[in-house]
Write a protein that holds these residues in place. Structure first.
Motif, PDB file in Angstrom:
ATOM      1  N   ARG A 145      12.272  12.213 -15.374  1.00  0.00           N
ATOM      2  CA  ARG A 145      13.537  11.494 -15.199  1.00  0.00           C
ATOM      3  C   ARG A 145      14.434  11.638 -16.427  1.00  0.00           C
ATOM      4  O   ARG A 145      15.652  11.792 -16.291  1.00  0.00           O
ATOM      5  N   ASP A 146      13.868  11.580 -17.614  1.00  0.00           N
ATOM      6  CA  ASP A 146      14.676  11.740 -18.828  1.00  0.00           C
ATOM      7  C   ASP A 146      15.359  13.102 -18.852  1.00  0.00           C
ATOM      8  O   ASP A 146      16.537  13.221 -19.218  1.00  0.00           O
ATOM      9  N   GLU A 147      14.640  14.146 -18.462  1.00  0.00           N
ATOM     10  CA  GLU A 147      15.231  15.486 -18.421  1.00  0.00           C
ATOM     11  C   GLU A 147      16.376  15.545 -17.406  1.00  0.00           C
ATOM     12  O   GLU A 147      17.413  16.178 -17.654  1.00  0.00           O
ATOM     13  N   LEU A 152      22.426  15.374 -16.326  1.00  0.00           N
ATOM     14  CA  LEU A 152      23.609  14.659 -15.846  1.00  0.00           C
ATOM     15  C   LEU A 152      24.571  14.349 -16.985  1.00  0.00           C
ATOM     16  O   LEU A 152      25.791  14.299 -16.781  1.00  0.00           O
ATOM     17  N   ASP A 153      24.032  14.150 -18.178  1.00  0.00           N
ATOM     18  CA  ASP A 153      24.880  13.861 -19.336  1.00  0.00           C
ATOM     19  C   ASP A 153      25.840  15.021 -19.606  1.00  0.00           C
ATOM     20  O   ASP A 153      26.980  14.801 -20.034  1.00  0.00           O
ATOM     21  N   HIS A 163      21.231   9.642 -24.332  1.00  0.00           N
ATOM     22  CA  HIS A 163      20.551   8.659 -25.187  1.00  0.00           C
ATOM     23  C   HIS A 163      20.068   7.439 -24.408  1.00  0.00           C
ATOM     24  O   HIS A 163      18.942   6.988 -24.590  1.00  0.00           O
ATOM     25  N   ASN A 164      20.915   6.886 -23.529  1.00  0.00           N
ATOM     26  CA  ASN A 164      20.510   5.638 -22.858  1.00  0.00           C
ATOM     27  C   ASN A 164      19.788   5.863 -21.537  1.00  0.00           C
ATOM     28  O   ASN A 164      19.215   4.930 -20.976  1.00  0.00           O
ATOM     29  N   LYS A 165      19.771   7.114 -21.035  1.00  0.00           N
ATOM     30  CA  LYS A 165      19.068   7.500 -19.810  1.00  0.00           C
ATOM     31  C   LYS A 165      19.474   6.680 -18.579  1.00  0.00           C
ATOM     32  O   LYS A 165      18.742   6.567 -17.618  1.00  0.00           O
ATOM     33  N   SER A 182      30.563   6.611 -11.970  1.00  0.00           N
ATOM     34  CA  SER A 182      30.444   8.011 -11.553  1.00  0.00           C
ATOM     35  C   SER A 182      29.805   8.071 -10.163  1.00  0.00           C
ATOM     36  O   SER A 182      29.316   7.055  -9.654  1.00  0.00           O
ATOM     37  N   PRO A 183      29.730   9.250  -9.561  1.00  0.00           N
ATOM     38  CA  PRO A 183      29.011   9.377  -8.280  1.00  0.00           C
ATOM     39  C   PRO A 183      27.510   9.104  -8.405  1.00  0.00           C
ATOM     40  O   PRO A 183      26.842   8.923  -7.386  1.00  0.00           O
TER      41      PRO A 183
END
Length: 203
Positions: A145-147, A152-153, A163-165, A182-183
């Motif tokens: 999920r972090d990746e 998305l960032d 940073h805040n995920k 955002s969407p």
């Protein structure tokens, strides 16, 4: 303190956990992991207790060592439609669907789960800090999920997701007030923070 290798003795056991339940944006991820019989990795632990570097190393070890592993994903639109608890369980079911080995039993972090096929299951509060298969699932769900949030960032850098995920940090909320959602935001959530019940950084 070392985690317990197995809950169900003599059964092919899958551990399940999710990541991203308390986020304002992005999909919820879940993993299912079947570890080899007798497997014992003393470095496995609840993913939230590990540094990103340690999680990355362990993620590679888990994928190499596991009898089977898989990751399930439920999108923000699906979360808005069915609620986050149902979405978290659905993500775990999708991970179980994708396993190349059918488990004989399932252990799940937390206290809520819906039966999966005819396979017996047990929910374990704080199971990601007690049982190795759940800890392994916790680590895979978190790293995948972090990746995803880092990708998305690159598309929406204003929210600082690298940073805040997607969790409700002050910077994330300021960006929401300035740019709007955002969407990828979960529109069923209290995005702007008034009376928000979600805790920053929690799953």
């Amino acid at each position: 303190m070392a985690l317990i290798p197995h809950y169900y003795t003599g059964k092919t056991e899958a551990g399940c956990d999710e990541a991203g339940r308390g986020c304002l944006a992005g999909s919820v991820y879940a993993a299912a992991v079947i570890l080899p019989d007798g497997y014992d990795n003393p470095f496995l632990d609840d993913s939230k207790k590990l540094s990103p570097k340690k999680r990355a190393v362990l993620s590679g070890q888990i994928r190499h060592d596991a009898v089977a592993w898989a990751v399930g994903v439920v999108s923000p639109k699906e979360i808005d439609k069915i609620n986050i608890l149902s979405a978290s369980i659905l993500a775990m079911h999708r991970a179980l669907d994708a396993l190349k080995v059918r488990p004989e039993a399932i252990i799940v972090d937390g206290n809520r789960f819906s039966p999966y096929r005819d396979i017996p299951h047990t929910t374990i509060i704080k199971g990601d800090g007690k049982y190795q298969a759940i800890a392994a699932a916790s680590i895979l769900a978190k790293t995948f999920r972090d990746e995803y949030m880092e990708r998305l960032d690159a598309e929406y850098p204003c929210y600082d997701w690298a940073h805040n995920k997607g969790y409700p940090t002050a910077a994330h909320r300021r960006a929401l007030r300035r740019y709007g959602p955002s969407p990828y935001h979960r529109m069923s959530y209290n995005l702007f923070g008034e009376g928000d019940l979600f805790e920053q950084g929690s799953d």
